[in-house]
Write a protein that holds these residues in place. Structure first.
Motif, PDB file in Angstrom:
ATOM      1  N   GLU A  14       0.837  -1.197   0.000  1.00 13.45           N
ATOM      2  CA  GLU A  14       0.000   0.000   0.000  1.00 13.45           C
ATOM      3  C   GLU A  14       0.887   1.269   0.000  1.00 13.45           C
ATOM      4  O   GLU A  14       0.585   2.243  -0.679  1.00 13.45           O
ATOM      5  CB  GLU A  14      -0.912  -0.032   1.242  1.00 13.45           C
ATOM      6  N   LEU A  17       2.380   1.730  -3.393  1.00 12.24           N
ATOM      7  CA  LEU A  17       1.415   2.255  -4.365  1.00 12.24           C
ATOM      8  C   LEU A  17       1.154   3.732  -4.115  1.00 12.24           C
ATOM      9  O   LEU A  17       1.005   4.518  -5.052  1.00 12.24           O
ATOM     10  CB  LEU A  17       0.137   1.443  -4.278  1.00 12.24           C
ATOM     11  N   LYS A  49      -1.810  -6.824  -6.231  1.00 13.58           N
ATOM     12  CA  LYS A  49      -2.283  -5.633  -5.525  1.00 13.58           C
ATOM     13  C   LYS A  49      -2.436  -4.489  -6.487  1.00 13.58           C
ATOM     14  O   LYS A  49      -3.394  -3.703  -6.414  1.00 13.58           O
ATOM     15  CB  LYS A  49      -1.277  -5.274  -4.407  1.00 13.58           C
ATOM     16  N   ARG A  53      -5.734  -2.413  -7.576  1.00 16.53           N
ATOM     17  CA  ARG A  53      -5.819  -0.936  -7.455  1.00 16.53           C
ATOM     18  C   ARG A  53      -6.243  -0.347  -8.783  1.00 16.53           C
ATOM     19  O   ARG A  53      -7.069   0.588  -8.808  1.00 16.53           O
ATOM     20  CB  ARG A  53      -4.463  -0.383  -7.056  1.00 16.53           C
ATOM     21  N   ASN A  56      -9.867  -0.779  -9.271  1.00 20.56           N
ATOM     22  CA  ASN A  56     -10.576   0.119  -8.373  1.00 20.56           C
ATOM     23  C   ASN A  56     -10.665   1.498  -9.005  1.00 20.56           C
ATOM     24  O   ASN A  56     -11.744   2.139  -8.984  1.00 20.56           O
ATOM     25  CB  ASN A  56      -9.874   0.145  -7.007  1.00 20.56           C
ATOM     26  N   HIS A  57      -9.561   1.944  -9.576  1.00 18.79           N
ATOM     27  CA  HIS A  57      -9.559   3.280 -10.214  1.00 18.79           C
ATOM     28  C   HIS A  57     -10.437   3.270 -11.463  1.00 18.79           C
ATOM     29  O   HIS A  57     -11.111   4.306 -11.740  1.00 18.79           O
ATOM     30  CB  HIS A  57      -8.120   3.673 -10.583  1.00 18.79           C
TER      31      HIS A  57
END
Length: 777
Positions: A14, A17, A49, A53, A56-57
């Motif tokens: 995390e 990122l 991961k 992400r 998600n975006h």
């Protein structure tokens, strides 16, 4: 533990990122590298991961697009509506632009012209401004060229200085100014070379024309001296007239040389006099000096000038080989030297330091030594007294000229005393010839005077006073011969000639009087005495001439006091002055008289010897001839006639009678003694082998004639038998042999009353050895 590791790994991913999202892409590399540095499967889990992400975006983007989709659609719809208006507006703008372009095309063209015009105006203004800065430079440079062409070099150097310091720095960025600046040093060198060339021409010219400058200076000095002498004469006479010429120039100062204008060759002196500046153009020297001073090289110029002038001085001081032959040679020599030093004196006072007083004094001392040496050498060659006198006058003018310019000339006047000795020597040689000619032309007879005029003429030439002779009627004779007044006159002429040399020597009357007396003494004691001695020794001078010479020398001796008075009247120096030299005429003529008297005695004895050589006795004769020998009678007759000459000499002057009587008596006594001695020597000749009684008797007859001659008083004034005593030795010897009175001789020998007191035993023995006795005959 595994779960804990997994959570940490997730948390780390995390963070990575977040860094990738929030960090600049250039720094992503180290972050991504940390993924591979961790656990072995970290990359895979990170990619998972990362994909989660991204998804998600993407969902968020899709949600946002969906949210704004309707607005976007509405905006597109509005844009489509506006497109038509925009196209219409575009057409209108295009049309308007076209029409505006067409309308502004002329304006643009005119504007371009205005712009070009403005640029030209700006350029012109800039050009004018720059030209205003450059024009003075160009004008100054043009002025420099003109100055160089007109040979105004000093002004040109000033212009160069202004160009370098004022004008060229203002416009130094231009190339022509740089060329000018680079050219100025070359121009300076050219100016130095040209000015030096002019100076060399000046030095060459002044060397050639120094004689003219010197001639002018010496002429001016002579005029000044003549003027002073006129002033002194006028002042002494009480009448002081206006000066005959103007001394506007230097006199004992250093303002310049003044002289009579060369154009006027007559005797009158013009009011205008020339200066050295009129005769010599000194501008090359001034110009060159100023140029080298401005260029800061004055010392080089001074050294060069002085060196060259020293060389020229040595050349000027070199005389010509035949200078002593004419006065013009000396005059040219002096003119050159005077001209040289007049120029140097002017340079000294006009240039302020080009030459110094020490430099000119050094040159003068060097020149003075050389001049004195040259004059000593060349004057010694002069045999003509007139030439020596002219040389003396030149030396005086030469010395006076240089003395006016401040040069010491005492050594030159000292030299004149040496030249005076040379002059006196030439005078003595000249007068030796005069005296010799007078003696050769004299007849050695008393001067006959027929009239009163002739008597007065002789007396005017010679101080003769005799009351007895003046009472006599004409015609009459004066005791001296013609050479006496001539000699006296020539001695006076010699004094005049000697006096000429003493003029202008700046000497007192006493010194001049002393010089005249000494030179006259030399004439009397050397020249005249030598001529008299040579005259007396000449073979053709007989006894009569010798007697006349004795009379002449007596009169000349008496005239010496008149010569002293003559010198006194010339010099105005009283003879009673301390240290006044007396004339040595007394000793001179007395020596000549003694020499003449001795020559009389010598000639008489020589003549007697000539007669004796004619004797031819027969020494072995038996009887005498009964008469005296012929040669002896001739000898006695000669002596009688000779002594008769003495008795016929003028005897009305007591001095003359006394003198002639003494000479006659001494000559007669000398002749008798010499005759007696000669006869004695003949009788005692060692070559005689025998002498007979007859020869003795014959010889006795000859001696009797000699005794008769002595007793006849051939010359008056002898007391008693003084003259016969000359033959007493011979008489007693002959009596001894003729009487053969040896017993008396031997008995009375050594007694004062002896009859044969004068017979020397050696003489008697010598004759006795040669005597031939009768029984041996």
């Amino acid at each position: 533990m595994a779960d804990t590791g997994t959570l940490e790994c997730i948390t780390e991913h995390e963070r990575i990122l977040q860094e990738i999202e929030s960090t600049d892409t250039a720094c992503v590399g180290p972050t991504l590298r940390s993924i591979y540095d961790d656990q072995p499967n970290a990359h895979k889990r990170f990619m998972e991961k990362l994909d989660a992400r991204i998804r998600n975006h993407d969902r968020e983007i899709e949600k946002m697009c969906n949210f704004h989709h309707q607005g976007f659609v509405d905006a597109i719809t509005e844009l489509l509506k506006v497109r038509t208006d925009a196209e219409k507006l575009m057409g209108q703008v295009t049309d308007t632009n076209r029409r505006l372009q067409e309308a502004g095309r002329d304006v643009t063209a005119q504007t371009q012209e205005v712009i070009c015009c403005r640029i030209q105006q700006r350029n012109m203004a800039t050009t004018v401004e720059k030209l205003q800065l450059c024009i003075p430079v160009l004008e100054m440079y043009s002025k420099l060229k003109e100055q160089l062409e007109s040979k105004r070099y000093y002004a040109a150097l000033k212009t160069m200085e202004q160009l370098e310091k004022v004008y060229i720095p203002r416009v130094g960025q231009y190339r022509f100014c740089q060329i000018m600046a680079e050219n100025l040093p070359r121009l300076r060198e050219e100016i130095k070379e040209i000015s030096m060339s002019d100076l060399k021409d000046f030095l060459e010219s002044i060397r050639k024309h120094s004689d003219k400058v010197g001639e002018a200076a010496m002429r001016q000095a002579q005029l000044h001296r003549n003027f002073n002498s006129v002033v002194v004469k006028q002042a002494s006479s009480g009448h002081f007239a206006k000066p005959v010429y103007s001394l506007n120039g230097r006199t004992h100062t250093h303002n310049g040389l003044k002289m009579e204008d060369d154009a006027g060759e007559d005797d009158e002196v013009d009011d205008e006099v020339l200066t050295v500046q009129d005769l010599v153009d000194f501008s090359p020297v001034y110009r060159c000096l100023h140029i080298y001073t401005v260029l800061g090289d004055r010392e080089t110029f001074e050294n060069y000038y002085r060196k060259q002038r020293k060389k020229q001085a040595r050349l000027v001081l070199q005389p010509q080989a035949n200078m002593h032959e004419t006065v013009e040679g000396y005059r040219r020599y002096f003119n050159q030297i005077v001209g040289f030093f007049v120029v140097e004196d002017h340079i000294l006072h006009a240039t302020y330091g080009l030459v110094t007083r020490a430099f000119t004094d050094e040159l003068w001392n060097m020149a003075l030594s050389k001049i004195i040496a040259v004059l000593r050498t060349h004057s010694s060659y002069c045999e003509d007294p007139d030439l020596v006198l002219e040389l003396k006058n030149l030396i005086v003018i030469f010395a006076d000229t240089l003395q006016d310019y401040g040069f010491p000339v005492n050594r030159l006047f000292d030299l004149l005393f040496e030249v005076r000795d040379q002059y006196n020597e030439t005078l003595l040689k000249k007068w030796a010839l005069v005296f010799r000619e007078i003696f050769e032309l004299d007849n050695y007879s008393p001067i006959p005077v027929e009239t009163e005029e002739e008597y007065r003429l002789v007396v005017s030439r010679f101080p003769f006073h005799d009351a007895e002779i003046e009472k006599q009627d004409f015609p009459k004779k004066l005791p001296m011969s013609q050479s006496v007044p001539q000699i006296y006159t020539q001695v006076k002429e010699f004094i005049y000639a000697s006096l000429k040399f003493s003029e202008s020597l700046h000497r007192s009357s006493t010194e001049i009087d002393d010089m005249l007396r000494k030179s006259t003494n030399l004439l009397l004691t050397r020249t005249l005495s030598c001529c008299l001695q040579n005259l007396i020794k000449k073979p053709h001078i007989g006894l009569t001439e010798l007697v006349q010479i004795i009379i002449n020398t007596t009169h000349l001796e008496q005239a010496c006091r008149y010569l002293e008075e003559f010198i006194t009247n010339i010099t105005n120096v009283s003879p009673e002055t301390v240290h006044t030299t007396r004339l040595y005429g007394l000793s001179t003529f007395k020596d000549a008289r003694h020499a003449a008297e001795g020559e009389i005695y010598t000639k008489l004895n020589q003549k007697i010897d000539e007669f004796i050589q004619l004797a031819d006795y027969e020494w072995g004769m038996a009887e005498s001839d009964g008469r005296a020998s012929g040669y002896l009678m001739d000898l006695i007759n000669f002596l009688r006639s000779t002594f008769q000459v003495f008795t016929h000499l003028p005897n009305n002057n007591n001095d003359h009678a006394s003198m002639s009587g003494k000479v006659a008596q001494t000559a007669c006594m000398s002749a008798c003694k010499h005759l007696s001695t000669s006869l004695m020597q003949m009788l005692l000749d060692s070559e005689l082998k025998q002498v007979s009684m007859g020869a003795i008797q014959q010889f006795n007859l000859d001696v009797i004639q000699c005794e008769l001659f002595a007793s006849s008083e051939p010359v008056p004034g002898f007391q008693g038998d003084t003259l016969q005593l000359a033959f007493i030795d011979l008489r007693q010897l002959l009596d001894l042999f003729m009487v053969w009175d040896w017993s008396t001789y031997l008995a009375d020998y050594g007694q004062p009353t002896s009859k044969y007191l004068r017979v020397n035993p050696a003489t008697a023995l010598a004759l006795l050895e040669n005597f031939c006795f009768p029984d041996k005959a």
